[in-house]
Motif scaffolding. Structure first.
Motif, PDB file in Angstrom:
ATOM      1  N   ILE A 106       0.807  -1.006   0.265  1.00 26.93           N
ATOM      2  CA  ILE A 106       0.304   0.250  -0.085  1.00 26.93           C
ATOM      3  C   ILE A 106       0.746   1.199  -0.324  1.00 26.93           C
ATOM      4  O   ILE A 106       1.903   1.389   0.441  1.00 26.93           O
ATOM      5  CB  ILE A 106      -0.773  -0.102   1.244  1.00 26.93           C
ATOM      6  CG1 ILE A 106      -0.042   0.047   2.606  1.00 26.93           C
ATOM      7  CG2 ILE A 106      -2.220  -1.258   0.764  1.00 26.93           C
ATOM      8  CD1 ILE A 106      -0.936   0.428   4.053  1.00 26.93           C
ATOM      9  N   ASP A 107       0.472   2.615  -0.892  1.00 28.16           N
ATOM     10  CA  ASP A 107       1.282   3.697  -0.732  1.00 28.16           C
ATOM     11  C   ASP A 107      -0.027   5.032  -0.547  1.00 28.16           C
ATOM     12  O   ASP A 107       0.142   6.092  -0.629  1.00 28.16           O
ATOM     13  CB  ASP A 107       2.499   3.853  -1.452  1.00 28.16           C
ATOM     14  CG  ASP A 107       0.769   4.138  -2.868  1.00 28.16           C
ATOM     15  OD1 ASP A 107       0.296   4.235  -2.753  1.00 28.16           O
ATOM     16  OD2 ASP A 107       2.142   4.299  -4.117  1.00 28.16           O
ATOM     17  N   SER A 108      -1.506   4.407  -0.508  1.00 24.05           N
ATOM     18  CA  SER A 108      -2.406   5.811  -0.207  1.00 24.05           C
ATOM     19  C   SER A 108      -3.359   4.681   0.690  1.00 24.05           C
ATOM     20  O   SER A 108      -3.733   3.784   0.804  1.00 24.05           O
ATOM     21  CB  SER A 108      -3.027   5.433  -1.393  1.00 24.05           C
ATOM     22  OG  SER A 108      -4.055   4.901  -1.772  1.00 24.05           O
ATOM     23  N   ILE A 109      -4.430   5.869   2.197  1.00 23.50           N
ATOM     24  CA  ILE A 109      -5.020   5.441   2.024  1.00 23.50           C
ATOM     25  C   ILE A 109      -6.544   4.671   2.098  1.00 23.50           C
ATOM     26  O   ILE A 109      -6.918   4.370   2.590  1.00 23.50           O
ATOM     27  CB  ILE A 109      -5.725   6.981   3.567  1.00 23.50           C
ATOM     28  CG1 ILE A 109      -6.240   6.451   4.047  1.00 23.50           C
ATOM     29  CG2 ILE A 109      -5.839   7.959   2.347  1.00 23.50           C
ATOM     30  CD1 ILE A 109      -5.443   5.515   5.598  1.00 23.50           C
ATOM     31  N   GLU A 110      -6.475   5.865   0.420  1.00 19.11           N
ATOM     32  CA  GLU A 110      -7.621   4.906  -0.544  1.00 19.11           C
ATOM     33  C   GLU A 110      -7.126   3.486  -0.256  1.00 19.11           C
ATOM     34  O   GLU A 110      -8.228   2.593  -0.188  1.00 19.11           O
ATOM     35  CB  GLU A 110      -7.276   5.328  -1.537  1.00 19.11           C
ATOM     36  CG  GLU A 110      -7.854   6.595  -1.639  1.00 19.11           C
ATOM     37  CD  GLU A 110      -7.180   7.370  -0.689  1.00 19.11           C
ATOM     38  OE1 GLU A 110      -7.321   8.700  -1.069  1.00 19.11           O
ATOM     39  OE2 GLU A 110      -6.233   7.686  -1.361  1.00 19.11           O
ATOM     40  N   VAL A 111      -6.533   2.636  -0.578  1.00 17.41           N
ATOM     41  CA  VAL A 111      -5.852   1.119  -0.676  1.00 17.41           C
ATOM     42  C   VAL A 111      -5.602   0.691   0.459  1.00 17.41           C
ATOM     43  O   VAL A 111      -6.170  -0.360   0.870  1.00 17.41           O
ATOM     44  CB  VAL A 111      -4.295   1.083  -2.196  1.00 17.41           C
ATOM     45  CG1 VAL A 111      -3.964   0.254  -1.731  1.00 17.41           C
ATOM     46  CG2 VAL A 111      -4.215   1.470  -3.121  1.00 17.41           C
ATOM     47  N   ALA A 112      -5.659   1.311   1.459  1.00 15.98           N
ATOM     48  CA  ALA A 112      -5.424   0.796   2.358  1.00 15.98           C
ATOM     49  C   ALA A 112      -6.714   0.804   4.097  1.00 15.98           C
ATOM     50  O   ALA A 112      -7.047  -0.311   3.599  1.00 15.98           O
ATOM     51  CB  ALA A 112      -4.577   1.446   3.640  1.00 15.98           C
ATOM     52  N   GLN A 113      -8.447   1.114   3.247  1.00 16.41           N
ATOM     53  CA  GLN A 113      -9.157   1.561   3.755  1.00 16.41           C
ATOM     54  C   GLN A 113      -9.326   0.167   2.715  1.00 16.41           C
ATOM     55  O   GLN A 113     -10.201  -0.410   3.481  1.00 16.41           O
ATOM     56  CB  GLN A 113      -9.783   2.550   3.051  1.00 16.41           C
ATOM     57  CG  GLN A 113      -9.212   3.863   4.390  1.00 16.41           C
ATOM     58  CD  GLN A 113      -9.913   5.255   4.168  1.00 16.41           C
ATOM     59  OE1 GLN A 113     -10.278   5.510   2.826  1.00 16.41           O
ATOM     60  NE2 GLN A 113     -10.230   6.087   4.783  1.00 16.41           N
ATOM     61  N   GLY A 114      -9.434   0.217   1.587  1.00 16.81           N
ATOM     62  CA  GLY A 114     -10.587  -0.759   1.197  1.00 16.81           C
ATOM     63  C   GLY A 114      -9.536  -2.642   1.721  1.00 16.81           C
ATOM     64  O   GLY A 114     -10.373  -3.517   1.792  1.00 16.81           O
ATOM     65  N   ILE A 115      -8.138  -3.015   1.622  1.00 11.69           N
ATOM     66  CA  ILE A 115      -8.171  -3.558   2.468  1.00 11.69           C
ATOM     67  C   ILE A 115      -8.115  -3.859   3.740  1.00 11.69           C
ATOM     68  O   ILE A 115      -8.721  -4.893   4.186  1.00 11.69           O
ATOM     69  CB  ILE A 115      -6.432  -3.828   2.175  1.00 11.69           C
ATOM     70  CG1 ILE A 115      -6.031  -3.247   1.036  1.00 11.69           C
ATOM     71  CG2 ILE A 115      -5.716  -5.056   2.567  1.00 11.69           C
ATOM     72  CD1 ILE A 115      -5.514  -4.260  -0.734  1.00 11.69           C
ATOM     73  N   SER A 116      -7.837  -2.393   4.313  1.00 10.78           N
ATOM     74  CA  SER A 116      -8.364  -3.188   5.732  1.00 10.78           C
ATOM     75  C   SER A 116     -10.207  -3.546   5.489  1.00 10.78           C
ATOM     76  O   SER A 116     -10.516  -4.237   6.507  1.00 10.78           O
ATOM     77  CB  SER A 116      -9.128  -1.483   6.284  1.00 10.78           C
ATOM     78  OG  SER A 116      -9.945  -2.017   7.542  1.00 10.78           O
ATOM     79  N   GLU A 117     -10.853  -3.114   4.505  1.00 13.64           N
ATOM     80  CA  GLU A 117     -12.295  -3.830   4.672  1.00 13.64           C
ATOM     81  C   GLU A 117     -12.296  -4.946   4.832  1.00 13.64           C
ATOM     82  O   GLU A 117     -13.087  -6.344   5.063  1.00 13.64           O
ATOM     83  CB  GLU A 117     -13.397  -2.834   3.857  1.00 13.64           C
ATOM     84  CG  GLU A 117     -13.622  -1.734   4.043  1.00 13.64           C
ATOM     85  CD  GLU A 117     -14.106  -0.858   3.111  1.00 13.64           C
ATOM     86  OE1 GLU A 117     -14.554  -1.256   1.432  1.00 13.64           O
ATOM     87  OE2 GLU A 117     -14.578   0.792   3.523  1.00 13.64           O
ATOM     88  N   VAL A 118     -11.357  -5.728   4.088  1.00 13.73           N
ATOM     89  CA  VAL A 118     -11.295  -6.970   3.009  1.00 13.73           C
ATOM     90  C   VAL A 118     -11.027  -8.230   4.811  1.00 13.73           C
ATOM     91  O   VAL A 118     -11.775  -9.146   4.492  1.00 13.73           O
ATOM     92  CB  VAL A 118     -10.595  -7.255   2.511  1.00 13.73           C
ATOM     93  CG1 VAL A 118     -10.183  -9.368   2.266  1.00 13.73           C
ATOM     94  CG2 VAL A 118     -11.155  -7.350   0.785  1.00 13.73           C
ATOM     95  N   GLY A 119     -10.391  -7.156   5.009  1.00 15.85           N
ATOM     96  CA  GLY A 119      -9.855  -8.081   6.391  1.00 15.85           C
ATOM     97  C   GLY A 119     -10.444  -8.051   7.310  1.00 15.85           C
ATOM     98  O   GLY A 119     -10.415  -9.295   7.758  1.00 15.85           O
TER      99      GLY A 119
END
Length: 362
Positions: A106-119
């Motif tokens: 990850i290198d953006s909060i947008e991508v991080a938030q999407g991955i977080s939802e998957v987790g």
């Protein structure tokens, strides 16, 4: 026999591959660094298994499509080293994470938030590496405080676990002098090391420090602090490494067999390998679109889809029907242009190897 292979064909010398894999494995072991090879170079289950047998701790994929193919083939520890964004891809990540251990960067909060939802949906956090820009002006946070500030934001998300930082210093391919190549390799590791120290001072501890292109990995002893390398191209090598002096012809395993189909005038010829077989990628220190082993002085100066254009001193005599062996500028692209490799040992064809992840670019 090789002269019976229809052209254009992509051949791989398996004796060279075996040596290349073993050499990189020994370099990593000697330096005390794990190897997670990047399979985008070959896109083949056969070669990924060879790397696993040589001690790879897992594999790296460029895209989810590659990871899905490799997971289906039994690989259970995969890093997808590319930002994953969008509902369709996040659903595929969720499906993959139910089956195997999968991490991403990850290198953006947008991508991080999407991955977080998957987790959160999965019921366990997705392991992530924060990508740090390595000087190649590609993806990544800036080394130092920018990475630390970003990590603090990501730390608040419940569905992700920051396990490491990752970089790619692709600019090393622009260096021709061995000392400069060694210097860039050291700088790659130093940038990560300094950033890790700042992260730890801020209360964020990472266990994986991932770096190492196929060139910098050859200087693993300079990668102080790095825990994991992700070399890919080393398995085949190509003109990009040949032209830097970091590989010899005898270390270049992937080659294209082409046939001269026309000799329209002295000093000119056409072969049956164009942009759909070779790649239009250029090499930093060599003109043209490949290295012809039989005639290094001949330049492949232009590619159409099915035609390769050669120019050379008129004293060289090529004939229609003559076979040529070409080392491509960039082996990784060629892998995505072919359904299969012809595996050879010496002059003998020993097996046909499918490229299962060809075209899996989504």
């Amino acid at each position: 026999m090789l002269n019976q292979i229809p052209s254009p064909s992509v051949i791989v010398d398996l004796n060279i591959v075996d040596k290349n894999i073993q050499n990189m494995s020994e370099i990593a072991k000697k330096a005390g660094i794990k190897h997670r090879p990047h399979i985008k170079t070959h896109k083949s289950v056969y070669f990924a298994n060879k790397q696993k047998q040589a001690g790879a701790v897992g594999i790296t994929c460029a895209k989810l499509g590659e990871a899905e193919v490799m997971a289906e083939a039994g690989f259970d520890d995969i890093l997808v080293a590319f930002p994953i964004i969008g509902e369709e891809k996040l659903e595929r990540l969720y499906q993959l994470a139910q089956k195997i251990k999968v991490s991403t960067c990850i290198d953006s909060i947008e991508v991080a938030q999407g991955i977080s939802e998957v987790g959160l949906k999965l019921g366990q956090p997705i392991p992530v590496y924060i990508e740090v820009e390595g000087g190649n002006l590609r993806c990544g946070r800036q080394p130092g405080e920018d990475t630390v500030n970003f990590a603090q934001q990501v730390k608040r998300l419940q569905g992700v676990e920051i396990i490491g930082i990752l970089t790619y210093a692709g600019q090393i391919y622009n260096e021709k002098n061995i000392d400069d190549i060694r210097r860039v390799a050291k700088e790659e590791a130093d940038n990560l090391k300094n950033t890790v120290e700042l992260l730890r001072e801020s209360g964020i501890f990472v266990r994986e420090i991932s770096a190492g292109s196929s060139i910098s990995s050859k200087f693993a002893s300079e990668l102080k602090g790095v825990t994991e390398i992700r070399a890919g191209n080393y398995i085949f090598h190509d003109v990009s490494q040949l032209s830097t002096g970091m590989a010899s012809i005898d270390e270049c395993a992937l080659r294209v067999i082409a046939t001269v189909v026309s000799t329209p005038s002295p000093g000119r010829a056409i072969i049956d390998a164009g942009s759909k077989t070779l790649t239009t990628d250029t090499a930093q220190f060599r003109k043209g679109y490949g290295y012809i082993i039989e005639y290094p002085e001949i330049e492949i100066y232009k590619l159409n889809e099915e035609h390769g254009f050669l120019r050379f001193d008129p004293s060289i005599q090529l004939s229609v029907g003559q076979r040529l062996t070409i080392i491509p500028n960039h082996a990784c692209v060629v892998a995505n242009l072919t359904d299969e490799y012809i595996g050879v040992r010496g002059d003998q064809i020993v097996e046909v190897i499918p490229v299962e992840a060809r075209g899996k670019n989504k």
